[in-house]
Design an enzyme around this catalytic site. Structure first.
Site, mmCIF file in Angstrom:
data_model
loop_
_atom_site.group_PDB
_atom_site.id
_atom_site.type_symbol
_atom_site.label_atom_id
_atom_site.label_comp_id
_atom_site.label_asym_id
_atom_site.label_seq_id
_atom_site.Cartn_x
_atom_site.Cartn_y
_atom_site.Cartn_z
ATOM 1 N N CYS A 165 -4.905 9.115 -7.402
ATOM 2 C CA CYS A 165 -4.149 7.672 -6.818
ATOM 3 C C CYS A 165 -3.082 7.742 -6.413
ATOM 4 C CB CYS A 165 -4.524 6.996 -8.520
ATOM 5 S SG CYS A 165 -6.013 6.882 -9.200
ATOM 6 N N ASP A 166 -2.015 8.519 -6.993
ATOM 7 C CA ASP A 166 -0.789 8.458 -6.209
ATOM 8 C C ASP A 166 -0.835 8.926 -4.607
ATOM 9 O OD1 ASP A 166 1.146 7.682 -8.287
ATOM 10 O OD2 ASP A 166 0.960 9.566 -9.188
ATOM 11 N N PHE A 167 -1.615 10.161 -4.345
ATOM 12 C CA PHE A 167 -1.586 10.536 -2.989
ATOM 13 C C PHE A 167 -2.618 9.538 -2.296
ATOM 14 C CE2 PHE A 167 0.309 13.891 -5.372
ATOM 15 C CZ PHE A 167 1.081 14.237 -4.228
#
Length: 395
Positions: A165-167
């Site tokens: 999700c972060d990336f």
């Protein structure tokens, strides 16, 4: 050829993974990226002994300049407003409203520079009932549905081992910035960008949602099998020295597979006649494939399957990935010396342009190494003003 974003200047307030990865992509596309941290440094910046954060910090912040700015101070806020008149992009991934609380949000900064592109990455976005929920990768994986479809049917939901999700959020933030830069060329106006991690990962649920809408009910977790159990073989299989992943998505793949394993006669069996039949007999299909793979090494399996044009790959360990000759020959990975970790493999951008080599990787600068120079260049500060800023604890 010139780098695609040559001439673009960005102030990167990113922290942890989401914002910093967006900044890394900008820098690798030729933009001047100035990392802005508090006087204490962002959470991933290691101090003293190496930590688990040392590698990701080095990975995501190569090619950037480093300044510190105390955005809680009036002098720091004034300095940012002066600098922002000379930059193209401000990016951040604070909780929504953080920059507004200090009088330096999108509206205030775009008053200083109407051409500014202000880009914010958050967990749930700047609008909606979940706007103010705190979000990190694991909680976005939970809320987005990723965890509900990951793992085995009889075990609890499982998070992905990678910080998806972060990336995903960082990639979408980068794409939105580049799109806004293109729009600005036509209109002369900047933009305010709102990218939510939850929004960014939703399309990745496509297969699971296909099964959900087809059946009208939740899709059980399937481990390494196809979520809809409609493809076979589609799994991870034991080898003598580890595991391999294999998939057949067309009848031609299946025919080539059974030829590769020396059992072309399997194509005459009615339970293996076509994909729907194989899906019904998925256990038997997997047993046939694994009976063959477990007697061979991953390398043997891979070479045989590639020779027969079957989609297959070794399940590589982290040790194997960082030493992968393909990634090194492409220039995706590069060996560098790290003061705390020794020899490490860092990556260049996955975005490639023919005739353009990505910028050389550089070591991450020390905290605040470029503060005074950047304040002089972008803010027009003289020596006396810099001393006054320092006295006011602006950086």
């Amino acid at each position: 050829m010139e780098q695609p974003l040559a001439g673009v200047t960005a102030l990167d307030f990113g922290q942890i993974y989401n914002g910093p990865y967006c900044g890394f992509l900008l820098a690798q596309a030729g933009a001047r990226v100035i990392k802005v941290e508090s006087p204490l440094g962002e959470p991933l910046r290691a101090r003293g002994e190496p930590s688990a954060a040392s590698y990701p910090f080095a990975l995501l912040n190569a090619g950037k300049e480093s300044i510190t700015l105390n955005i809680k101070s009036a002098a720091g806020q004034a300095a940012l407003k002066r600098m922002v008149r000379e930059v193209d992009v401000v990016l951040e991934n604070f909780a929504p409203g953080t920059m507004d609380r200090y009088g330096i949000g999108a509206s205030a900064l775009r008053q200083e520079n109407p051409r500014l592109i202000y880009a914010a990455g958050t967990g749930y976005g700047a609008t909606g009932p979940h706007r103010d929920y705190l979000g990190m990768d694991i909680t976005i994986q939970a809320m987005s549905g990723i965890m509900s479809i990951t793992g085995q049917e009889d075990t609890p939901p499982l998070k992905s081992g990678a910080a998806l999700c972060d990336f995903f959020g960082g990639v979408h933030l980068y794409g939105a910035i580049v799109s806004a830069l293109y729009q600005r060329q036509r209109t002369g106006e900047g933009a305010v960008i709102d990218v939510a991690m939850q929004d960014a990962v939703f399309p990745a649920l496509a297969s699971a949602l296909g099964g959900y809408y087809l059946s009208g009910k939740e899709v059980p977790r399937r481990g390494n099998r196809h979520l809809g159990l409609s493809l076979a073989p589609y799994n991870v299989y034991r080898a003598k020295d580890g595991h391999v992943a294999m998939i057949c998505i067309r009848e031609g793949h299946w025919r080539r597979l059974i030829k590769a394993i020396g059992q072309p006669e399997l194509g005459e069996r009615p339970e293996f006649a076509d994909m729907p039949s194989r899906a019904v007999h998925i256990d038997e299909v997997d047993a046939v494939v694994e009976a063959w793979t477990e007697t061979r090494t991953r390398d043997e399996i891979f070479r045989i399957m590639q020779a027969h044009r079957v989609i297959c790959a070794s399940v590589q360990t982290l040790e194997e990935v960082v030493n992968d000759p393909h990634l090194h020959e492409r220039g995706t990975l590069e060996w560098r010396e790290h003061p705390g970790l020794g020899r490490i493999a860092l990556c260049r951008t996955p975005l490639r342009y023919e005739g353009v080599t990505p910028p050389e990787l550089t070591d991450v600068p020390a905290l605040s190494a470029d503060t005074q120079r950047v304040l002089q260049e972008l803010g027009g500060y003289g020596e006396d003003e810099l001393e006054a800023l320092q006295q006011a604890e602006a950086f």
